[in-house]
Design an enzyme around this catalytic site. Sequence first.
Site, PDB file in Angstrom:
ATOM      1  CB  SER A  24      39.453 -55.195  37.873  1.00 44.51           C
ATOM      2  OG  SER A  24      40.368 -54.977  36.824  1.00 44.51           O
ATOM      3  CG  HIS A  27      37.372 -59.357  38.648  1.00 46.09           C
ATOM      4  ND1 HIS A  27      37.648 -60.018  37.461  1.00 46.09           N
ATOM      5  CD2 HIS A  27      38.227 -58.304  38.686  1.00 46.09           C
ATOM      6  CE1 HIS A  27      38.623 -59.378  36.835  1.00 46.09           C
ATOM      7  NE2 HIS A  27      38.992 -58.336  37.558  1.00 46.09           N
TER       8      HIS A  27
END
Length: 290
Positions: free
Chosen positions: A193, A239
């Site tokens: 991610s 992220h």
Amino acid sequence: MSYGLPAPDAESQQAPVCPRHPDRISYVRCQRCGRPACAECQRPAAVGFQCVDCVREQAARAPVRKTAFGGVARGGAPVVTYTLIGVCVVVFLLQLVVPGLTRAFSYAPIYTAGAGGVIPAEPWRMLTAAFLHSPSSFLHVAFNMYALYILGKVLEPAMGRARFLALYLISAIAGSVGVLLLSNFQQSVVGASGAVFGLFGALFIIQRKRGGDVRQIVVLIAINAVLGFVVQGIAWQAHLGGLLAGAACAAVVAYAPRGSRQARLQWAGLAVVVLLLGVLTFVGVSLLPV
């Protein structure tokens, strides 16, 4: 009875042979250099055939086509993107059948420098964790690979293979740096991610540089960012780290002045991003409990 004609010498009667394969007779000659070329060494040309040596020489002299951002322009499939997807999928399948694989390569901040001889220092986990996914969630790997496929098809041809690969790996490490700086010290993470968010950030910068519409990209980033806070088990810190690093890498590549120094400036800029991540890692390690 002799008519006064000279007798042909042995050399004139000798059959022509391919220079690369002297045991093969060939009456077909290269249209460029005139040397004989056997069937294996013949390459179709606009008129007749050329030998493989002349074809290689012409290819070496041909100008290399560059993308707008300095990468080598190549047609065909995005090889790096497909390779990264393949590696992640293979590793995910191995996680399902190899006990302890996830534990051995996942990342937690404490592994960056170790802890008093009890936990060894394994900083390489900051990268390896990006190729792992939660074995209990097929959606985890499926979503990340789909996003990598969509983003890679756009970014890899635009940036070139080497720059795209550097962007991905730097963003992956930056995701771990985000976890190191912003999470609790015991949290363990896996997943691509952080690297994928780096591609989101890069696409935003590339589109801005091209003068394209970035509203859809902003919406996608916002939705995924919100999910990081709402859905449990998602490391929003990774992220954020990947997003910022990916945007920084893309800015270096996209805004480097064009010309003979473009590539050197780009790689120097990427090295600065890596150096900054190293400094932030040192800061994060200093905050770890003794």
